[in-house]
Design an enzyme around this catalytic site. Sequence first.
Site, PDB file in Angstrom:
ATOM      1  N   GLY A  11     -42.856 -17.151 -22.987  1.00  0.00           N
ATOM      2  CA  GLY A  11     -43.665 -16.800 -21.755  1.00  0.00           C
ATOM      3  C   GLY A  11     -44.544 -18.114 -21.010  1.00  0.00           C
ATOM      4  O   GLY A  11     -44.413 -18.162 -19.716  1.00  0.00           O
ATOM      5  N   GLY A  42     -46.009 -13.693 -21.693  1.00  0.00           N
ATOM      6  CA  GLY A  42     -47.394 -13.239 -21.939  1.00  0.00           C
ATOM      7  C   GLY A  42     -48.320 -13.797 -20.518  1.00  0.00           C
ATOM      8  O   GLY A  42     -49.021 -12.902 -20.110  1.00  0.00           O
ATOM      9  N   ASP A 160     -40.673 -13.246 -30.443  1.00  0.00           N
ATOM     10  CA  ASP A 160     -40.108 -13.824 -31.679  1.00  0.00           C
ATOM     11  C   ASP A 160     -39.244 -13.014 -32.678  1.00  0.00           C
ATOM     12  O   ASP A 160     -38.412 -13.491 -33.225  1.00  0.00           O
ATOM     13  CB  ASP A 160     -41.058 -14.503 -32.197  1.00  0.00           C
ATOM     14  N   LYS A 215     -44.100 -16.491 -34.735  1.00  0.00           N
ATOM     15  CA  LYS A 215     -42.753 -17.392 -34.697  1.00  0.00           C
ATOM     16  C   LYS A 215     -42.527 -17.763 -36.052  1.00  0.00           C
ATOM     17  O   LYS A 215     -41.168 -17.686 -36.427  1.00  0.00           O
ATOM     18  CB  LYS A 215     -43.216 -18.792 -33.926  1.00  0.00           C
TER      19      LYS A 215
END
Length: 261
Positions: A11, A42, A160, A215
Amino acid sequence: MKDIIVIKCGGSTISELSEAFFQSVVAMQKSGKHPIIVHGGGPAINQLLEKLDIQSEFVDGLRKTTADVLETAEMVLCGKVNKQIVTSLQQANGQAVGLSGCDGNLLQVQAINEEKLGYVGEPTNVNTELLISLMEKQMIPVIAPIGMNEHGTHYNVNADSAAGAIAKELGAEQLVFVTDVDGILKDGQCLEKVTADEIEAFIEDGTIYGGMLPKVRAALNALTETLQSVMIMNGKSTTVGQYGYVSGTTIVKSAVGQSVS
């Protein structure tokens, strides 16, 4: 289906992605590859939460999601951000279709820990047939990470984790995390290649923390015999089309010469 490339756009980078980035994704498809974009959102979610005076916090890199936060996240991810990316791909002469994980039961999820995280889910199944049918029609799927359980309850899914699950279920050739950092940093330097064992050690000693945790965990979970490496790269400094030349961190199961089974 072969030559599937899952690209997760963070984001924090979406508003800064250039025309060249979207052109490279379209060029990738026209060359015979099958790109899929999974996106976050985000910063845009934070802006709307602040405007609506809704409190939000992060736990282990994941956004704690109350009913109000979920409603806000769904509006931003499935509405504003998803359609921005679809529009940009179509302006680059591509054909794209925007989906949430609820559409066609694309992302089936279960709650991670409702007491600790609220409406945050992890993928348990991916409707790969839907994605394959779209790619066969030369469409680029653009996926917002909102999923649904068997009872129809919606959940916020870390993008993710969603990208990793989709890559794994489709047997993707490549998974790329496009973010706002150069990769995994140690003592201020970007690590070119790390193994699964090294990542576990970096998590233990605090080298990897915060937003990088989901991630690397998604990357490790996605690694299979088909998908043997995952790249984390900075989307602000390069385009995704230049796979042989991008800088970033490549995550592999094990060191060269060791078994990858």
